[in-house]
Write an enzyme that holds these catalytic residues in place. Structure first.
Site, mmCIF file in Angstrom:
data_model
loop_
_atom_site.group_PDB
_atom_site.id
_atom_site.type_symbol
_atom_site.label_atom_id
_atom_site.label_comp_id
_atom_site.label_asym_id
_atom_site.label_seq_id
_atom_site.Cartn_x
_atom_site.Cartn_y
_atom_site.Cartn_z
ATOM 1 N N ARG A 112 6.659 57.320 26.447
ATOM 2 C CA ARG A 112 6.310 55.968 25.880
ATOM 3 C C ARG A 112 7.692 55.378 25.684
ATOM 4 N NH1 ARG A 112 1.298 55.134 23.770
ATOM 5 N NH2 ARG A 112 1.872 54.059 22.038
ATOM 6 N N ASP B 67 10.570 52.850 24.475
ATOM 7 C CA ASP B 67 10.852 51.742 23.489
ATOM 8 C C ASP B 67 11.405 50.401 24.024
ATOM 9 O OD1 ASP B 67 10.057 52.774 21.121
ATOM 10 O OD2 ASP B 67 12.104 53.358 20.490
ATOM 11 N N ARG C 280 17.800 58.228 20.849
ATOM 12 C CA ARG C 280 18.876 57.117 20.373
ATOM 13 C C ARG C 280 19.527 57.608 19.061
ATOM 14 N NH1 ARG C 280 15.131 52.105 20.222
ATOM 15 N NH2 ARG C 280 17.138 51.316 19.157
#
Lengths: 288, 288
Positions: free
Chosen positions: B49, B51, B217
């Protein structure tokens, strides 16, 4: 005092190199940035006058500035003024950038240097090299590279295109591959026309002493007709020999085209090369 | 009947994977295209999923469709219905594409196939692999790649980052590297965290059984602190051990992140793998 500027840009946000009133162009954006930093109006001369949508990784330009404006650049004393100018331009061009992620520019001055005697970005150049990228199968389509790759649904016959390209090499009148301009010669020396399959993409590499307007895209467009079987391998050479600009002209799209590099002679040869080129080419039409 | 979809997308024009009312998302755009082609409402399940702003080259999703809707696809009789669906989707997604040159899509269905028994795009997956690209010098900045490369003005110390990454490998509670969600475990197995200099760019390759939200990240952001000398080589491991989510968290920008691939076990293992994963992870938070 003459400065050499080495440039890279994403052509998507520009209406080509040449300044045009009311339109965002590379020349206009760069001249504005130089004027802001140097507090002096400047006139740019460029090696390759790229068309709208065409990119550059190795573009070269020159600009003449009064030594006073250049020496007067505020900055750290431990830095060469050329480096101070490059850094200041980076900041101004970042703010003037369009689209893309924060902190990235669509126009970049890679290097600023004092030009050697006799250097002329346009007339001293020995050769320009362009690349043109094509994805010819769905597996090669990459949405992350769509800004500079042509997507074709048909598989290309690379050996057939290579054979078709061979007779185009050398010095010829490329009238059939040029948008001619008044009083300008269309004789050029095509030094390299290489077609290779690389990481799933078909890459054209095209080098000439100079290109007339839309020449690279017309060469590639014609060869793509051969690669997809719509024309014979002899057709591009027949077009060259016919020396006509007619309805048969095929100009490939602009966005997969990138000016990769400009070659210059040794410093001692710069002025002589510029004189010779000026005498042959009066055409105002670098390339596309 | 369950279909597997292999996807690639440029994340710039999407507010991430997950459908959100009034926003353009990958899930929403793809579901609309499937509904248009199949004339049937569908529900998508995805492996990663992603971002907002994150790209994918090797995303995988599945969708359940009534055999009737699928078999009823108009198309050439000489083509498999999966290939007919892929081609129809390509046309619809091309028209729904945003930005970029004509004839290119920001969302591409590379392949449609009948899923083997027990296949679940999310729960059957063994591993997800992401890449993260950084240019750490002006010479490496390329305006043509600015959509998926982070531009840093400081030179990165790659060996220091490699040493700092080593103790993060293996199964740990990655709470310090996750945005936790209620009732969800933050234990993950980090299988690979490779950092290499390649063609002038620094490339992070990160693989785990699964990632919790913003984990890649945060890993990259923390290692970049080490690479620029702002933090010690021990710091990322200390953060891991402290298991706290506090003001020290560094999340790197989204646009240089790409989901490169999803790995699945052999067909006979798909159902067992899905059962096992479901039991461990109830978290609704694939990754970023």
């Amino acid at each position: 005092m003459r400065l050499r500027l080495d440039l890279a840009y994403d052509g998507a946000g520009f209406h080509g190199w040449a300044a045009q009133p009311g339109l965002r162009t590379v020349e206009g954006t760069l001249a504005d940035a130089l004027t802001t930093v140097l507090r002096h109006e400047v006139q740019l001369t460029v090696a390759g006058r790229t068309d709208a949508g065409v990119h550059a990784r190795g573009q070269v330009a020159h600009v003449d500035v009064p030594a006073a404006a250049f020496a007067g650049l505020p900055g750290r004393s431990d830095r060469a003024p050329t480096e101070a100018l490059r850094t200041r331009l980076a900041g101004v061009l970042l703010r003037a950038s369009v689209g893309g992620p924060r902190g990235t520019s669509d126009l970049l001055v890679r290097a600023v240097s004092e030009a050697p005697d006799g250097f002329d970005a346009r007339f001293s150049a020995l050769a320009r090299t362009y690349s043109y990228l094509v994805a010819d199968s769905v597996t090669a389509y990459d949405p992350l590279q769509r800004g500079n790759v042509l997507w074709l649904p048909e598989r290309l016959d690379v050996p057939a295109m290579q054979r078709a390209a061979l007779p185009l090499l050398g010095e010829h009148d490329f009238l059939a591959y040029c948008k001619p301009r008044k009083g300008a010669t269309t004789v050029r020396e095509l030094q390299l026309l290489d077609i290779t399959r690389k990481a799933g993409l078909v890459e054209f590499t095209v080098r000439a002493d100079a290109f007339c307007h839309s020449m690279v895209r017309t060469l590639v467009g014609s060869l793509l007709r051969v690669g997809t079987g719509k024309r014979s391998e002899q057709w591009p050479a027949e077009r060259l020999a016919a020396r006509t600009r007619d309805g048969e002209v095929v100009v490939a799209p602009a966005h997969p085209l990138t000016l990769e590099r400009v070659d210059y002679p040794q410093d001692t040869e710069l002025a002589a090369r510029a004189r010779r080129t000026r005498a042959i080419r009066t055409c105002d039409c670098e390339p596309g």
